[in-house]
Design an enzyme around this catalytic site. Structure first.
Site, PDB file in Angstrom:
ATOM      1  NE  ARG A  33     -31.827 -43.580 -25.972  1.00 16.35           N
ATOM      2  CZ  ARG A  33     -31.448 -43.844 -27.221  1.00 16.35           C
ATOM      3  NH1 ARG A  33     -32.235 -43.525 -28.225  1.00 16.35           N
ATOM      4  NH2 ARG A  33     -30.290 -44.413 -27.463  1.00 16.35           N
ATOM      5  CE  LYS A  48     -44.081 -41.302  -6.250  1.00 17.55           C
ATOM      6  NZ  LYS A  48     -44.088 -41.628  -4.813  1.00 17.55           N
ATOM      7  CD  GLU A  51     -53.187 -45.187  -0.619  1.00 23.15           C
ATOM      8  OE1 GLU A  51     -53.015 -43.959  -0.774  1.00 23.15           O
ATOM      9  OE2 GLU A  51     -52.297 -45.956  -0.217  1.00 23.15           O
ATOM     10  CE  LYS A  71     -50.710 -39.791  -6.499  1.00 20.53           C
ATOM     11  NZ  LYS A  71     -50.410 -41.222  -6.533  1.00 20.53           N
ATOM     12  CD  GLU A 122     -42.227 -38.953  -3.168  1.00 14.42           C
ATOM     13  OE1 GLU A 122     -41.320 -39.677  -3.553  1.00 14.42           O
ATOM     14  OE2 GLU A 122     -43.280 -39.372  -2.700  1.00 14.42           O
ATOM     15  NE  ARG A 137     -45.866 -37.815  -6.445  1.00  5.72           N
ATOM     16  CZ  ARG A 137     -45.871 -38.193  -7.711  1.00  5.72           C
ATOM     17  NH1 ARG A 137     -45.439 -37.388  -8.639  1.00  5.72           N
ATOM     18  NH2 ARG A 137     -46.318 -39.370  -8.049  1.00  5.72           N
ATOM     19  CG  ASN A 148     -45.183 -40.827   0.847  1.00  2.00           C
ATOM     20  OD1 ASN A 148     -45.741 -41.582   0.057  1.00  2.00           O
ATOM     21  ND2 ASN A 148     -44.085 -40.161   0.550  1.00  2.00           N
ATOM     22  CG  HIS A 193     -47.538 -44.410   2.537  1.00  2.00           C
ATOM     23  ND1 HIS A 193     -48.762 -43.800   2.626  1.00  2.00           N
ATOM     24  CD2 HIS A 193     -47.562 -45.124   1.369  1.00  2.00           C
ATOM     25  CE1 HIS A 193     -49.491 -44.103   1.557  1.00  2.00           C
ATOM     26  NE2 HIS A 193     -48.786 -44.898   0.788  1.00  2.00           N
ATOM     27  CG  HIS A 231     -43.477 -48.281   3.492  1.00  2.48           C
ATOM     28  ND1 HIS A 231     -43.856 -49.108   2.445  1.00  2.48           N
ATOM     29  CD2 HIS A 231     -43.419 -47.030   2.976  1.00  2.48           C
ATOM     30  CE1 HIS A 231     -44.026 -48.367   1.361  1.00  2.48           C
ATOM     31  NE2 HIS A 231     -43.781 -47.108   1.650  1.00  2.48           N
ATOM     32  CG  HIS A 288     -49.723 -50.244  -0.063  1.00  5.64           C
ATOM     33  ND1 HIS A 288     -48.574 -49.894   0.619  1.00  5.64           N
ATOM     34  CD2 HIS A 288     -50.203 -49.090  -0.600  1.00  5.64           C
ATOM     35  CE1 HIS A 288     -48.371 -48.592   0.497  1.00  5.64           C
ATOM     36  NE2 HIS A 288     -49.332 -48.076  -0.242  1.00  5.64           N
TER      37      HIS A 288
END
Lengths: 358, 358
Positions: free
Chosen positions: B119, B141, B183, B225, B235, B239, B243, B246, B250, B263
């Site tokens: 946990r 993340k 980025e 960031k 998010e 936040r 993206n 993106h 994507h 990416h």
């Protein structure tokens, strides 16, 4: 209806306790939910899924049912993946909600799925065993087993609501009622002498599933656990007292093979052993050891531990998760209603085993 | 040494940036750690594992190395289980610490393993790609892919420290440097016009891995960031501006099959497309669209998107995780240094595709 308000850092949710709550599950679904998955198992589904689905349908959201195989042996990552497969293939997004309808296994797996699906979605607990109602309702512990250990993979993730329908206990096997009551009296033993005495006075009515008495026992149990968890969400200190009886209990469970005794039965017997050890090293009067044994017996749990051999007993207790750094530490009660955590000499543990094993 | 202090609700940790940090990893290990697992992959291990292990050995704790297979296609629950198998069979307890030595895949998997082992245990990030240094260093993340979607299973879990050794970038393929720089300039475009201009002035030195210039770019990227994430860990709103590029990116990645473009390359090209769309519907001057195209080109990223067919483009953008409830929402820049989130009419998107696809 009784309501217990649970507050932990970053989360707050109600536990609603009443007969017939199953028909009002729609009240637990947040208004912005996009879809609902009802996670359950075939045994529970046969009895209660239809009523739950009818209530959830009133939200006018898509409701998908996921039936997982029954039993602790399926509480693993393979079963967990069954949940993810359905959620993803059905297009469940971050605002969807899971509903766990079942005992501790369903609750733990559904809660963990909710904890990690898209990095966390909301879930509702609908515990259908007494043990789950008084134990997993509060605390946010979720997870699955690993071949090398129970509950080794998991997360702390709080539900948005817990709905406890006291009527569903009518279909619970008597052994499981007794196992759940072991956790109920545990709260009295570590935190509340008055509640302990109330349990002594009402043991027979509790076993007979008297609605009023049961509702009160569940409410107080949840309140006492919520108080502990609210002060220590991550089990760094205080929360460990909730493990009264668990060091001995885990040894029984893993010594006999999981499933031979119910978890609550092992904890019940473990509480008698912890009381004996408390008399040895923490000053619990012997008269109170007798009270503990009598109440554990009265709720229908075993008070005599299995003979695993002294060395096996000691080694099984040492691998308990709580045994950080190798030393065995026990939850002990200097008196009924008060708990401490301390180590105990090997000799004292052996004397306890002599007195409690047959 | 540059230090960025990251603060999110419930956690606070330093990002230390300097040449040679790899030789000081012991400084990142909390004093009460019981054991350390260094998680890496064979490519990175061949170059840097020995130095990392030597530094960690100074803690006088047991150090176990776990080499995971290299590549995004292995970022799944099977590989995750390899970590758990080692941790459990080696008796890692709740006070053990994981160290992620590698790029984003290693960081995401190690972070997620730390999030759910018992946990939640502590972990240290040692990102070895520029992309990981400026992206996954901040935000917590973590996660793995599922056959039905990328990063679908995961958690928010903050490291106790991030150690960025700018020297390790010397062994990074040029394409990956460019992808990382995409980025970097993204932070300027959404949040800081001055930093954007600085990137324009220093594009050549950034590509040449000039130590001073690179250290500054990483520091500012992490600071920007951290500012966003500190205000919105989960998010829910702000936040999402991270993206930028993106939604288009994507679509490129999944349209061509993951791995065809890096990416960061897809995000770089996606930023040009987002700039074009911003000119269409959010008032970005056309001169600034040209600046975006020029800088993306200068850092070595593609500025022409692949021809997937207009319908395929639209449908790929709709399945993006951000598309809650079905509407495509874009991160747009009314001017360089400022971002907003809004929907865009299908026509405008089609015009952008006409201008950017070849």
């Amino acid at each position: 209806m009784k309501v217990v308000d649970v507050a932990v850092p970053g989360a707050r949710y109600p536990i609603r306790i009443a007969p017939g709550r199953l028909d009002h599950l729609d009240e637990a679904i947040p208004p912005n939910a996009t879809a609902i998955a009802l996670v359950t198992n075939p045994t529970v589904a046969a009895l209660y899924a239809e009523r739950a689905e009818r209530a959830l349908a009133r939200t006018a959201r898509k409701v998908v049912r996921i039936d997982l195989p029954d039993g602790e042996e399926h509480k693993d990552s393979a079963t967990l993946n069954q949940i993810f497969d359905v959620l993803l293939s059905q297009g469940f997004d971050r605002r969807s909600v899971l509903v766990a309808l079942g005992g501790g296994v369903i609750g733990d797996m559904t809660g963990f799925a909710a904890a990690v699906y898209m990095r966390g979605i909301r879930f509702v607990q609908v515990p259908t065993t007494l043990l789950a109602q008084v134990d997993s309702s509060v605390g946010g512990k979720t997870g699955v087993n690993h071949p090398l250990g129970k509950n080794m993979i998991g997360a702390f993730h709080q539900p948005v609501a817990v709905e406890i329908d006291t009527d569903v206990l009518a279909t619970l096997p008597a052994r499981e009622v007794s196992a759940g009551l072991a956790e109920v009296i545990k709260y009295g033993m570590i935190l509340d002498a008055e509640f302990w005495a109330w349990c002594e006075a009402n043991a027979a009515r509790l076993r007979a599933l008297d609605r009023e008495v049961l509702g009160h026992a569940i409410q107080v149990s949840c309140e006492l656990k919520a108080k502990v968890v609210g002060q220590d969400e991550r089990e760094s200190g205080l929360r460990a007292i909730l493990n009264l009886g668990h060091t001995f209990g885990h040894a029984i469970e893993s010594g006999l093979g999981y499933g031979a005794w119910l978890h609550g039965e092992a904890v019940g017997c473990g509480m008698v052993q912890a009381a004996e050890l408390s008399a040895e090293v923490a000053g619990l009067p012997r008269a109170d050891v007798a009270r503990v044994r009598k109440l554990v017996e009265a709720i229908g749990c075993p008070t005599t531990a299995p003979d695993l051999g002294a060395e096996r007993w000691l080694s099984l207790m040492r691998v308990d998760k709580k045994a950080e750094g190798g030393e065995i530490r026990f939850v002990l009660t200097p008196r009924i209603g008060q708990a401490i955590i301390q180590g105990a000499p090997r000799d004292a543990v052996l004397r306890v085993l002599e007195r409690t094993v047959a």
